[in-house]
Design a protein around this motif. Structure first.
Motif, PDB file in Angstrom:
ATOM      1  N   PRO A 135     -18.918 -45.166  -2.760  1.00  0.00           N
ATOM      2  CA  PRO A 135     -20.219 -45.082  -2.075  1.00  0.00           C
ATOM      3  C   PRO A 135     -20.975 -46.404  -2.136  1.00  0.00           C
ATOM      4  O   PRO A 135     -20.790 -47.214  -3.043  1.00  0.00           O
ATOM      5  N   GLY A 136     -21.835 -46.611  -1.139  1.00  0.00           N
ATOM      6  CA  GLY A 136     -22.722 -47.764  -1.138  1.00  0.00           C
ATOM      7  C   GLY A 136     -22.110 -49.063  -0.662  1.00  0.00           C
ATOM      8  O   GLY A 136     -22.766 -50.102  -0.696  1.00  0.00           O
ATOM      9  N   LYS A 137     -20.872 -49.055  -0.193  1.00  0.00           N
ATOM     10  CA  LYS A 137     -20.233 -50.283   0.278  1.00  0.00           C
ATOM     11  C   LYS A 137     -20.683 -50.577   1.714  1.00  0.00           C
ATOM     12  O   LYS A 137     -20.910 -49.676   2.520  1.00  0.00           O
ATOM     13  N   ILE A 138     -20.816 -51.864   2.027  1.00  0.00           N
ATOM     14  CA  ILE A 138     -21.330 -52.261   3.341  1.00  0.00           C
ATOM     15  C   ILE A 138     -20.356 -53.198   4.055  1.00  0.00           C
ATOM     16  O   ILE A 138     -19.473 -53.791   3.445  1.00  0.00           O
ATOM     17  N   LYS A 139     -20.558 -53.266   5.363  1.00  0.00           N
ATOM     18  CA  LYS A 139     -19.898 -54.295   6.165  1.00  0.00           C
ATOM     19  C   LYS A 139     -20.973 -54.953   7.017  1.00  0.00           C
ATOM     20  O   LYS A 139     -22.089 -54.433   7.140  1.00  0.00           O
ATOM     21  N   LEU A 140     -20.647 -56.090   7.604  1.00  0.00           N
ATOM     22  CA  LEU A 140     -21.604 -56.817   8.433  1.00  0.00           C
ATOM     23  C   LEU A 140     -21.312 -56.553   9.902  1.00  0.00           C
ATOM     24  O   LEU A 140     -20.163 -56.631  10.338  1.00  0.00           O
ATOM     25  N   LYS A 141     -22.357 -56.250  10.655  1.00  0.00           N
ATOM     26  CA  LYS A 141     -22.201 -55.945  12.080  1.00  0.00           C
ATOM     27  C   LYS A 141     -21.707 -57.181  12.825  1.00  0.00           C
ATOM     28  O   LYS A 141     -22.246 -58.276  12.648  1.00  0.00           O
ATOM     29  N   HIS A 142     -20.699 -56.972  13.665  1.00  0.00           N
ATOM     30  CA  HIS A 142     -20.148 -58.088  14.429  1.00  0.00           C
ATOM     31  C   HIS A 142     -19.495 -57.568  15.704  1.00  0.00           C
ATOM     32  O   HIS A 142     -19.268 -56.369  15.852  1.00  0.00           O
ATOM     33  N   THR A 143     -19.204 -58.497  16.595  1.00  0.00           N
ATOM     34  CA  THR A 143     -18.510 -58.154  17.829  1.00  0.00           C
ATOM     35  C   THR A 143     -17.073 -58.655  17.711  1.00  0.00           C
ATOM     36  O   THR A 143     -16.574 -58.885  16.610  1.00  0.00           O
ATOM     37  N   GLN A 144     -16.424 -58.844  18.841  1.00  0.00           N
ATOM     38  CA  GLN A 144     -15.033 -59.299  18.827  1.00  0.00           C
ATOM     39  C   GLN A 144     -14.873 -60.598  18.054  1.00  0.00           C
ATOM     40  O   GLN A 144     -15.784 -61.424  18.014  1.00  0.00           O
ATOM     41  N   ARG A 145     -13.711 -60.770  17.468  1.00  0.00           N
ATOM     42  CA  ARG A 145     -13.328 -61.967  16.734  1.00  0.00           C
ATOM     43  C   ARG A 145     -14.253 -62.262  15.559  1.00  0.00           C
ATOM     44  O   ARG A 145     -14.474 -63.402  15.189  1.00  0.00           O
ATOM     45  N   ASN A 146     -14.817 -61.193  14.989  1.00  0.00           N
ATOM     46  CA  ASN A 146     -15.644 -61.297  13.780  1.00  0.00           C
ATOM     47  C   ASN A 146     -16.927 -62.092  13.984  1.00  0.00           C
ATOM     48  O   ASN A 146     -17.507 -62.618  13.031  1.00  0.00           O
ATOM     49  N   LEU A 147     -17.418 -62.155  15.210  1.00  0.00           N
ATOM     50  CA  LEU A 147     -18.615 -62.926  15.530  1.00  0.00           C
ATOM     51  C   LEU A 147     -19.881 -62.116  15.244  1.00  0.00           C
ATOM     52  O   LEU A 147     -20.083 -61.033  15.803  1.00  0.00           O
ATOM     53  N   ILE A 148     -20.738 -62.668  14.381  1.00  0.00           N
ATOM     54  CA  ILE A 148     -22.037 -62.044  14.081  1.00  0.00           C
ATOM     55  C   ILE A 148     -23.094 -62.543  15.054  1.00  0.00           C
ATOM     56  O   ILE A 148     -23.841 -61.773  15.639  1.00  0.00           O
ATOM     57  N   LYS A 149     -23.171 -63.828  15.209  1.00  0.00           N
ATOM     58  CA  LYS A 149     -24.022 -64.458  16.223  1.00  0.00           C
ATOM     59  C   LYS A 149     -23.399 -65.815  16.497  1.00  0.00           C
ATOM     60  O   LYS A 149     -22.565 -66.281  15.726  1.00  0.00           O
ATOM     61  N   ASP A 150     -23.756 -66.459  17.569  1.00  0.00           N
ATOM     62  CA  ASP A 150     -23.100 -67.696  17.979  1.00  0.00           C
ATOM     63  C   ASP A 150     -22.996 -68.668  16.799  1.00  0.00           C
ATOM     64  O   ASP A 150     -24.015 -69.094  16.247  1.00  0.00           O
TER      65      ASP A 150
END
Length: 198
Positions: A135-150
């Motif tokens: 419990p309590g484990k997180i991931k970071l939101k991203h789109t294709q190719r592991n991109l979070i923001k430019d």
């Protein structure tokens, strides 16, 4: 052309990103790589039996040491034991604040693991990690190719892959290939063939 890469997290995700990028250095492209890590990654609790080419029962310390030696065969990396606290700026002009000073980079890779994420400046980019049973484990939101923001990518377990070293390695290599592709403006893969490195 030299690109400055800031990698936050010095476990297998961060180091495999560094290794993949370092192996792509050539006469036209160089990297100044800085790895910022607190030195308390989960890899130090592990003993690995199921990753090809790792010795049976390899410890975290052995794995990190071997990674650093292999990276060193391509380039010098600046390793900073510190906590990253804030990210600002944009691709090509990022600023990273840490407990040991400030750094600048063209690209940032977040290989921060699944325990927590408290770096300021990116807003709320966490969500529950659906492939971990604890419990309590997180991931970071991203789109294709592991991109979070430019210009900012996620690598390793923080990308949401299954919590195995082999999965973290693959995610990190994908992030490095995405950076190479962004730099060159076309899909780029770092392939070698027999005799290609002398």
């Amino acid at each position: 052309m030299t690109k400055k890469i800031l990698i936050i997290g010095g476990s297998v995700g961060g180091l495999n990103t560094a290794l993949t990028l370092a192996s792509a250095i050539n006469k036209d492209l160089d990297f100044a790589i800085c790895v910022i890590d607190e030195g308390d990654g989960d890899i130090f609790k592990a003993q690995i039996y199921n990753v090809p080419f790792f010795p049976k029962a390899a410890t975290g310390e052995m794995i990190i040491e071997q990674f650093k030696k292999q990276i060193e065969s391509f380039t010098k990396v600046n390793y900073i034991q510190a906590k990253a606290t804030e990210i600002s700026g944009s691709k090509g002009a990022f600023k990273l604040k840490t407990t040991k000073g400030d750094f600048e980079g063209d690209y940032i890779v977040l290989a921060t693991g699944a325990n927590a994420f408290d770096i300021q400046g990116l807003g709320n980019i966490t969500e529950p990690h659906s492939l971990m049973t604890k419990p309590g484990k997180i991931k970071l939101k991203h789109t294709q190719r592991n991109l979070i923001k430019d210009g900012i990518y996620v690598a390793g377990i923080a990308s949401g892959v299954t919590s195995m070293v082999g999965c973290a390695l693959g995610s990190a290599a994908e992030s490095a290939c995405a950076i190479l592709s962004d730099i060159k403006g076309t899909i780029t893969v770092q392939h070698d063939f027999k005799g290609s490195r002398g």
